[in-house]
Design an enzyme around this catalytic site. Structure first.
Site, short mmCIF file in Angstrom:
data_model
loop_
_atom_site.label_atom_id
_atom_site.label_comp_id
_atom_site.label_asym_id
_atom_site.label_seq_id
_atom_site.Cartn_x
_atom_site.Cartn_y
_atom_site.Cartn_z
N ASN A 127 0.80 -1.10 0.04
CA ASN A 127 0.04 -0.11 -0.10
C ASN A 127 0.74 1.32 0.16
O ASN A 127 1.51 1.70 1.14
CB ASN A 127 -1.05 0.10 1.34
CG ASN A 127 -1.90 1.24 1.30
OD1 ASN A 127 -1.77 2.04 0.60
ND2 ASN A 127 -2.28 1.30 2.61
N PRO A 128 1.18 1.56 -1.13
CA PRO A 128 2.19 3.00 -1.35
C PRO A 128 1.60 4.09 -0.70
O PRO A 128 0.28 4.52 -0.71
CB PRO A 128 2.63 2.88 -2.77
CG PRO A 128 1.48 2.23 -3.43
CD PRO A 128 0.74 1.33 -2.51
N TYR A 130 0.24 7.83 -0.82
CA TYR A 130 -0.47 8.78 -1.64
C TYR A 130 -0.48 10.07 -1.47
O TYR A 130 -0.78 10.56 -0.19
CB TYR A 130 -1.73 8.24 -2.28
CG TYR A 130 -2.78 8.25 -1.37
CD1 TYR A 130 -3.63 9.68 -1.24
CD2 TYR A 130 -3.18 7.44 -0.42
CE1 TYR A 130 -4.60 9.72 -0.61
CE2 TYR A 130 -4.32 7.58 0.44
CZ TYR A 130 -4.98 8.71 0.53
OH TYR A 130 -6.13 8.87 1.37
N PHE A 219 -10.82 2.98 3.51
CA PHE A 219 -9.98 3.70 4.37
C PHE A 219 -10.74 4.60 5.22
O PHE A 219 -10.15 5.59 6.10
CB PHE A 219 -8.77 4.41 3.81
CG PHE A 219 -7.89 3.52 3.02
CD1 PHE A 219 -6.90 2.90 3.99
CD2 PHE A 219 -7.77 3.13 1.85
CE1 PHE A 219 -5.77 1.73 3.23
CE2 PHE A 219 -6.85 2.17 1.27
CZ PHE A 219 -6.07 1.59 1.99
#
Length: 454
Positions: A127-128, A130, A219
């Site tokens: 999950n990079p 952002y 999220f």
């Protein structure tokens, strides 16, 4: 093997690093999403005897631990299990409280986007972060100009106000072995925004892309962002292939498939949208050139602008309008912004302020409403408002709707449903690319549309 409650650890670390989360775009991944993404690993593509796994921006290694939990045979066979993390505080917590000693996970303290790796990997998953990197308070990731300039030089997909997750995708694909797999959860914006046009082209040349639409609930409440899971295979034999799915309780529903994708905008499709596309011969971009209003800083610092408190005589002045003046189907010409200009100088702001034309608002997320009106007084504007200027071309001679009729169509229930079906809730508002793609009918086609869709 001790069971690790990684989700509980994520809650603890979430509280401990609350002060740095925003600066680095950190959002921990719900465990059910981690489990689902790990399950997407295609084991038939793996060389089980020389297996290398990487988790960029690994945090507390949710995905590496997720592989250990859900696909332990892969985890045990891996000769390299590497995480890269920029925050020492997170690494320290993981090493002290999560690892049991038998994982053989190597966490490297580094900025992933600047990290040099000699290895290439079979699986890259995670999950990079952002956000747009900047020291400005308006953007979400705190990165100084020197580092940002390094990013720009290193990444061929960098374009405009680039979001760092795009650079994470590029770097990760370059670190894949042939037939290697990238599995990331990222915002859906790369599908349609102009800033990602180079990234889309890059993806199309590097292999096969599968996009799983997850919606905007993943999220929440921490972040209201529409996400997708990008599953990418680096392969020459399937390059240019793209498949779009809907996620529904761990089941996938195929939406569209294209074996010859060149990096174009990725759209959703429904029976309704396909009917509209089939009937309409034109797009907004065929008939109109689209421009945007001057931004607020430009207005504030323009020497021709007069503030409301300094107005000696309003007789020859026009108020500068903005998005609040734009209503569905009409323009409210009352002064709202507090900025004015001599009516004879309004074209110094934009030349197209000299003639009546269509104006369109940016906001539509939620209900799909476009919000168009005809500015018959040709007032000056500022802020988030698009201006549709009719082209003088041969194609326009065949298009027979008037500007006023186009306004009616853009505000119609047909377009409202079309926008919801094709763009969903990926962005909060239109960009020019989306606006150009909206269908437009002729008079005859409009009658047919109403008959078919009634």
């Amino acid at each position: 093997m001790r069971e690790i409650d990684i989700e509980n650890h994520a809650v603890i670390v979430n509280h401990k690093i609350k002060h740095i989360k925003k600066d680095w775009g950190i959002f921990f991944t719900p465990q059910w999403v981690v489990d689902f993404m790990v399950d997407l690993i295609d084991e038939e593509r793996l060389n089980i005897n020389n297996l290398k796994i990487l988790e960029p921006a690994c945090g507390i290694c949710q995905f590496l631990i997720g592989i250990k939990k859900n696909k332990n045979h892969i985890f045990e066979h891996a000769i390299a299990k590497i995480g890269v993390e920029i925050n020492k505080e997170v690494i320290k917590y993981a090493e002290q409280h999560i690892f049991t000693g038998d994982e053989d996970i190597n966490i490297i303290h580094n900025d992933y986007l600047l990290w040099n790796s000699k290895d290439h990997f079979d699986v890259i998953i995670g999950n990079p972060p952002y956000g747009i990197p900047s020291l400005s308070e308006h953007y979400t990731i705190r990165v100084d100009n020197e580092i940002k300039n390094q990013y720009k030089k290193m990444y061929e997909t960098w374009y405009g106000k680039y979001n760092v997750y795009g650079a994470f995708i590029e770097k990760s694909i370059k670190l894949l072995k042939d037939n290697g797999q990238l599995i990331f959860i990222v915002p859906a914006t790369f599908m349609i925004l102009d800033e990602f046009k180079k990234l889309r082209s890059f993806l199309a040349t590097q292999g096969k892309a599968e996009i799983i639409y997850m919606g905007n609930e993943v999220f929440k409440p921490e972040a209201d962002v529409t996400t997708v899971i990008l599953k990418f295979v680096k392969t020459k034999s399937e390059k240019g292939k793209i498949i779009l799915y809907d996620y529904n309780s761990a089941n996938l529903r195929l939406i569209t498939e294209n074996d010859d994708w060149k990096g174009e905008v990725v759209l959703f499709s429904t029976v309704f949208s396909r009917k509209v596309d089939k009937i309409c011969s034109y797009r907004v971009g065929d008939i109109y050139t689209i421009r945007i209003s001057p931004r607020t800083p430009e207005i504030k610092h323009n020497p021709e602008i007069i503030k409301a408190k300094d107005i000696p005589d309003k007789e020859n002045l026009l108020p500068i309008l903005n998005g609040r003046n734009l209503k569905i189907g009409r323009v409210d010409y009352k002064p709202i912004t507090g900025y004015w200009i001599d009516k004879n100088k309004k074209t110094k702001l934009r030349k197209f302020f000299d003639k009546p034309h269509i104006v369109v608002g940016l906001g539509f997320r939620g209900d799909g409403q476009v919000g168009a009106a005809y500015d018959y007084k040709a007032y000056p504007w500022m802020g988030d408002v698009y201006h549709l200027l009719r082209k003088h071309t041969l194609i326009n001679m065949q298009f027979d709707l008037t500007d006023e009729e186009v306004v009616g169509f853009l505000n119609s229930e047909i377009i409202k449903k079309y926008v919801k079906d094709v763009f969903r809730d990926i962005t909060y508002h239109f960009n020019i690319t989306q606006l150009k793609m909206l269908p437009l009918p002729t008079k005859e086609e409009l009658i047919k549309l109403k008959e078919v869709l009634s």
